[in-house]
Each structure stands twice: as structure tokens, then as C-alpha cells.
Design a protein around this motif. Structure first.
Motif, PDB file in Angstrom:
ATOM      1  N   VAL A  24       0.846  -1.200   0.000  1.00  0.00           N
ATOM      2  CA  VAL A  24       0.000   0.000   0.000  1.00  0.00           C
ATOM      3  C   VAL A  24       0.876   1.242   0.000  1.00  0.00           C
ATOM      4  O   VAL A  24       0.640   2.191  -0.761  1.00  0.00           O
ATOM      5  N   PHE A  25       1.921   1.250   0.834  1.00  0.00           N
ATOM      6  CA  PHE A  25       2.815   2.402   0.932  1.00  0.00           C
ATOM      7  C   PHE A  25       3.522   2.694  -0.398  1.00  0.00           C
ATOM      8  O   PHE A  25       3.705   3.843  -0.771  1.00  0.00           O
ATOM      9  N   SER A  26       3.893   1.623  -1.106  1.00  0.00           N
ATOM     10  CA  SER A  26       4.598   1.818  -2.377  1.00  0.00           C
ATOM     11  C   SER A  26       3.639   2.084  -3.537  1.00  0.00           C
ATOM     12  O   SER A  26       4.088   2.326  -4.659  1.00  0.00           O
ATOM     13  N   GLY A  27       2.347   2.022  -3.280  1.00  0.00           N
ATOM     14  CA  GLY A  27       1.366   2.307  -4.331  1.00  0.00           C
ATOM     15  C   GLY A  27       1.034   1.130  -5.221  1.00  0.00           C
ATOM     16  O   GLY A  27       0.335   1.280  -6.223  1.00  0.00           O
ATOM     17  N   ALA A  34      -6.263  -4.176   0.353  1.00  0.00           N
ATOM     18  CA  ALA A  34      -5.490  -4.718   1.482  1.00  0.00           C
ATOM     19  C   ALA A  34      -6.423  -5.112   2.626  1.00  0.00           C
ATOM     20  O   ALA A  34      -6.241  -6.155   3.245  1.00  0.00           O
ATOM     21  N   VAL A  35      -7.424  -4.300   2.883  1.00  0.00           N
ATOM     22  CA  VAL A  35      -8.402  -4.622   3.929  1.00  0.00           C
ATOM     23  C   VAL A  35      -9.178  -5.877   3.555  1.00  0.00           C
ATOM     24  O   VAL A  35      -9.390  -6.761   4.387  1.00  0.00           O
ATOM     25  N   ARG A  36      -9.561  -5.990   2.296  1.00  0.00           N
ATOM     26  CA  ARG A  36     -10.291  -7.190   1.845  1.00  0.00           C
ATOM     27  C   ARG A  36      -9.428  -8.446   1.981  1.00  0.00           C
ATOM     28  O   ARG A  36      -9.918  -9.507   2.350  1.00  0.00           O
ATOM     29  N   VAL A  37      -8.140  -8.329   1.684  1.00  0.00           N
ATOM     30  CA  VAL A  37      -7.227  -9.471   1.825  1.00  0.00           C
ATOM     31  C   VAL A  37      -7.148  -9.897   3.285  1.00  0.00           C
ATOM     32  O   VAL A  37      -7.202 -11.090   3.601  1.00  0.00           O
TER      33      VAL A  37
END
Length: 112
Positions: A24-27, A34-37
Motif C-alpha cells: 500500500v505504501f509503495s502504491g 489490502a483490507v479485503r485481503v
């Protein structure tokens, strides 16, 4: 839903969270994905432990502390002994977290 997040504190859960955070930080990954994962990880861990786990273990020890809050029991044992089909292991101090099984089931939205 909080009880499902219990598995995020395992080694694999921590590593998954760190990897998702990096992506997420690297785009490379949207925060929503990420939340769904992580939600899928929580449900998958619950399902695997519920359906695939066949091993049994027992334990004995001196109860040092116990707590109950929001459907979650926490026991701290000293001089604990764990036994399963293959071995017996003595452990000086152990923390056991046990959740109410009804909290582990995801809420099913009403059908319209």
C-alpha cells in the motif's frame, strides 16, 4: 468481527500485514484491497482450523491469572504441560486465548 482478528497476531498474520502495508505504501495495492485481503485471511484461518484440524491436545498447569471480556477468555498458566498424540512438552509460562465460537461466525446480512 474483533474475534476474527485474533489470527492476525500469529507469525503468518503479522507477515501478511507487513507485506500488505509495504504494498500500500509503495502504491502497488489499493488500501481497500489490502483490507479485503486481511478479512479473507481472517475467515480462511477460521475455516481451516474449524474444518481441517484433527489433532487433539490436553494441558495441565497452575492457573496464575484468568480474565473474561467481550466473549474472550485469557488464561495464564505456569508450570504447564501440553500433551498430544506424539509428545509431551513442559512449558514454564503460557498464555491461552479462547474466543466464544458464536463470535467467530461472520454475520450474514438479511436477504431481501
Amino acid at each position: 468481527m474483533v474475534a476474527l482478528e485474533l489470527y492476525r497476531k500469529t507469525t503468518i498474520g503479522v507477515n501478511l500485514t507487513e507485506t500488505l502495508d509495504e504494498m500500500v505504501f509503495s502504491g502497488r495495492l489499493a488500501p481497500e484491497l489490502a483490507v479485503r485481503v486481511q478479512l479473507q485471511f481472517d475467515e480462511s484461518m477460521r475455516d481451516v482450523l474449524e474444518e481441517k484440524l484433527t489433532s487433539r491436545a490436553s494441558f495441565k498447569g497452575h492457573l496464575h491469572t484468568y480474565r473474561y471480556c467481550d466473549g474472550v477468555w485469557i488464561f495464564i498458566l505456569t508450570d504447564a504441560t501440553f500433551t498430544n498424540e506424539e509428545m509431551t512438552q513442559n512449558i514454564g509460562k503460557v498464555k491461552i486465548v479462547a474466543c466464544d465460537a458464536s463470535l467467530m461466525k461472520p454475520e450474514v446480512p438479511p436477504q431481501q
